[in-house]
Each structure stands twice: as C-alpha cells, then as structure tokens.
Design a protein around this motif. Structure first.
Motif, PDB file in Angstrom:
ATOM      1  N   SER A  51       0.855  -1.183   0.000  1.00 56.90           N
ATOM      2  CA  SER A  51       0.000   0.000   0.000  1.00 56.90           C
ATOM      3  C   SER A  51       0.890   1.231   0.000  1.00 56.90           C
ATOM      4  O   SER A  51       2.054   1.157   0.386  1.00 56.90           O
ATOM      5  CB  SER A  51      -0.890   0.038   1.244  1.00 56.90           C
ATOM      6  OG  SER A  51      -1.681  -1.118   1.360  1.00 56.90           O
ATOM      7  N   THR A  52       0.335   2.356  -0.403  1.00 57.50           N
ATOM      8  CA  THR A  52       1.111   3.589  -0.381  1.00 57.50           C
ATOM      9  C   THR A  52       1.133   4.173   1.027  1.00 57.50           C
ATOM     10  O   THR A  52       0.246   3.890   1.839  1.00 57.50           O
ATOM     11  CB  THR A  52       0.511   4.644  -1.336  1.00 57.50           C
ATOM     12  OG1 THR A  52      -0.783   5.020  -0.869  1.00 57.50           O
ATOM     13  CG2 THR A  52       0.445   4.127  -2.761  1.00 57.50           C
ATOM     14  N   GLU A  53       2.139   4.990   1.277  1.00 60.25           N
ATOM     15  CA  GLU A  53       2.229   5.670   2.575  1.00 60.25           C
ATOM     16  C   GLU A  53       0.983   6.509   2.817  1.00 60.25           C
ATOM     17  O   GLU A  53       0.420   6.500   3.917  1.00 60.25           O
ATOM     18  CB  GLU A  53       3.461   6.569   2.627  1.00 60.25           C
ATOM     19  CG  GLU A  53       4.767   5.825   2.655  1.00 60.25           C
ATOM     20  CD  GLU A  53       5.950   6.771   2.677  1.00 60.25           C
ATOM     21  OE1 GLU A  53       5.952   7.724   3.494  1.00 60.25           O
ATOM     22  OE2 GLU A  53       6.869   6.569   1.874  1.00 60.25           O
ATOM     23  N   ALA A  54       0.550   7.249   1.800  1.00 59.51           N
ATOM     24  CA  ALA A  54      -0.610   8.129   1.941  1.00 59.51           C
ATOM     25  C   ALA A  54      -1.857   7.338   2.313  1.00 59.51           C
ATOM     26  O   ALA A  54      -2.602   7.725   3.217  1.00 59.51           O
ATOM     27  CB  ALA A  54      -0.834   8.909   0.643  1.00 59.51           C
ATOM     28  N   ASP A  55      -2.085   6.224   1.640  1.00 60.29           N
ATOM     29  CA  ASP A  55      -3.264   5.412   1.954  1.00 60.29           C
ATOM     30  C   ASP A  55      -3.172   4.833   3.364  1.00 60.29           C
ATOM     31  O   ASP A  55      -4.164   4.759   4.080  1.00 60.29           O
ATOM     32  CB  ASP A  55      -3.437   4.295   0.931  1.00 60.29           C
ATOM     33  CG  ASP A  55      -3.836   4.813  -0.449  1.00 60.29           C
ATOM     34  OD1 ASP A  55      -4.325   5.963  -0.540  1.00 60.29           O
ATOM     35  OD2 ASP A  55      -3.660   4.072  -1.434  1.00 60.29           O
ATOM     36  N   GLY A  56      -1.967   4.436   3.770  1.00 61.24           N
ATOM     37  CA  GLY A  56      -1.772   3.905   5.117  1.00 61.24           C
ATOM     38  C   GLY A  56      -2.025   4.963   6.180  1.00 61.24           C
ATOM     39  O   GLY A  56      -2.702   4.707   7.180  1.00 61.24           O
ATOM     40  N   LEU A  57      -1.509   6.169   5.958  1.00 63.73           N
ATOM     41  CA  LEU A  57      -1.727   7.262   6.908  1.00 63.73           C
ATOM     42  C   LEU A  57      -3.210   7.608   7.015  1.00 63.73           C
ATOM     43  O   LEU A  57      -3.724   7.829   8.108  1.00 63.73           O
ATOM     44  CB  LEU A  57      -0.938   8.498   6.467  1.00 63.73           C
ATOM     45  CG  LEU A  57       0.573   8.412   6.650  1.00 63.73           C
ATOM     46  CD1 LEU A  57       1.275   9.481   5.842  1.00 63.73           C
ATOM     47  CD2 LEU A  57       0.933   8.505   8.127  1.00 63.73           C
TER      48      LEU A  57
END
Length: 187
Positions: free
Chosen positions: A119-125
């Motif tokens: 997953s992307t960092e943005a989606d995880g955050l």
C-alpha cells in the motif's frame, strides 16, 4: 457448420485458453508502491494521523520509512518487539490494528510496530487516522523487512521477537480480537 464442428472449435478454443492461463510467466521483481498523491497531501495526512514517533534502530536493522515523519530509519530486530504486517486493502488488518493499539497502551506492554506493505504511505496514513491508531508505524515499500523475517504473503502476519532475538510467527490466534490475546501471545 454442423454440431460436431462447433464442438471441435469450442474444445480447441478452451484448450488454447487453458494453455495460455497455465503457461509459466517470468515474475518481474515487485517494485515498491509509490504514492500518486502530491507530497503536500502526505504532509497533511501525517499531521492528521498523529502517529507516535518511530524509535531509531540500530546495527543490523532493516531500512524502512517512518510513517509519522517520513524519515528513513533502520528497524532493529531486537526484542521484545511485536511486528504486525498489514495493508490498507486487508479487512482483517483493519479490525486488528485498533486491538494492537489498545494493547500497546497497557502498562508493561511489549512495543508494537505496524509495518505497512503493499500500500502507499498516503493510503496507510489515511487509514490509521480513520481508525484512530497512533502506534509508531513504518512502511516497508521494498518488502525488505518481510523478506528478512520470511513473512507469508497472507495478511495480517504478526511476529514476536524475543529478548534473545528469536523470531516467531504468531499463529494462535491468527487474528487478534482482544488486547488479552496479544498479551498472551507475547508471554
């Protein structure tokens, strides 16, 4: 075209489709997941997530990105430590992360590090902020940490690292639903 010819054509088409479907393919190495969001958006998501700071690693650590501030850090595989691999698309992971957060708030809890993969960092955050999970979390975009502990592709996957450095996968239970289950798994 008679029925026999139609059946013969159908069998040939299905046979060719089956061969194409089963034909071995070279697997290209998986590239790290990159965020398509602008960097400013990620900065805002970091502020919204309000994650606790990552603890800097030591020698022999694995390079990961701290989700809280975006810095590159080494995660030392020194225990006691509980590592949980998760992804934003994983529904069981979304149920388990708040349980791990609740456990980590208990006195004398073993440190818990959620490791975002696939997953992307943005989606995880964004998901961590939505769930209210504030654990110090890292992103293993290159799958280096998952390879080091030989974690399976299935998620979530949780590993306990004991004080002597022994790494063992927690399989009982396969999914934490209460903080008490986490406590029992790290004893």
């Amino acid at each position: 075209m008679n029925n026999r010819t139609r059946w013969l054509v159908l069998v040939l088409v299905l046979g060719v489709a089956g061969v194409v479907a089963l034909w071995p393919r070279d697997q290209a190495p998986q590239q790290p997941v990159r965020s398509s969001r602008p960097s400013q958006d990620v900065v805002e998501l970091r502020a919204q997530a309000q994650l606790r700071p990552c603890v800097p690693g030591g020698e022999g650590g694995v390079g990961v990105t701290c989700l809280g501030d975006g810095t590159r850090t080494d995660l030392a595989l020194k225990g006691p430590l509980l590592i949980n691999f998760w992804a934003t698309w994983c529904q069981p992971c979304q149920k388990e992360l708040p349980v791990l957060d609740a456990y980590a708030k208990q006195p004398d809890a073993v440190p818990v590090v959620p490791v975002l993969v696939e997953s992307t960092e943005a989606d995880g955050l964004e998901l961590l902020a939505k769930l209210g999970v504030r654990l110090p979390s890292v992103h293993d975009g290159a799958d280096e940490l998952r390879k080091r502990v030989k974690a399976p592709v299935t998620l979530p996957a949780t590993y306990y690292i004991s004080a002597d450095g022994t790494v063992r996968q927690v399989t009982d239970p396969p999914l934490f639903t209460t903080p008490e289950q986490v406590e029992k798994a790290v004893r």
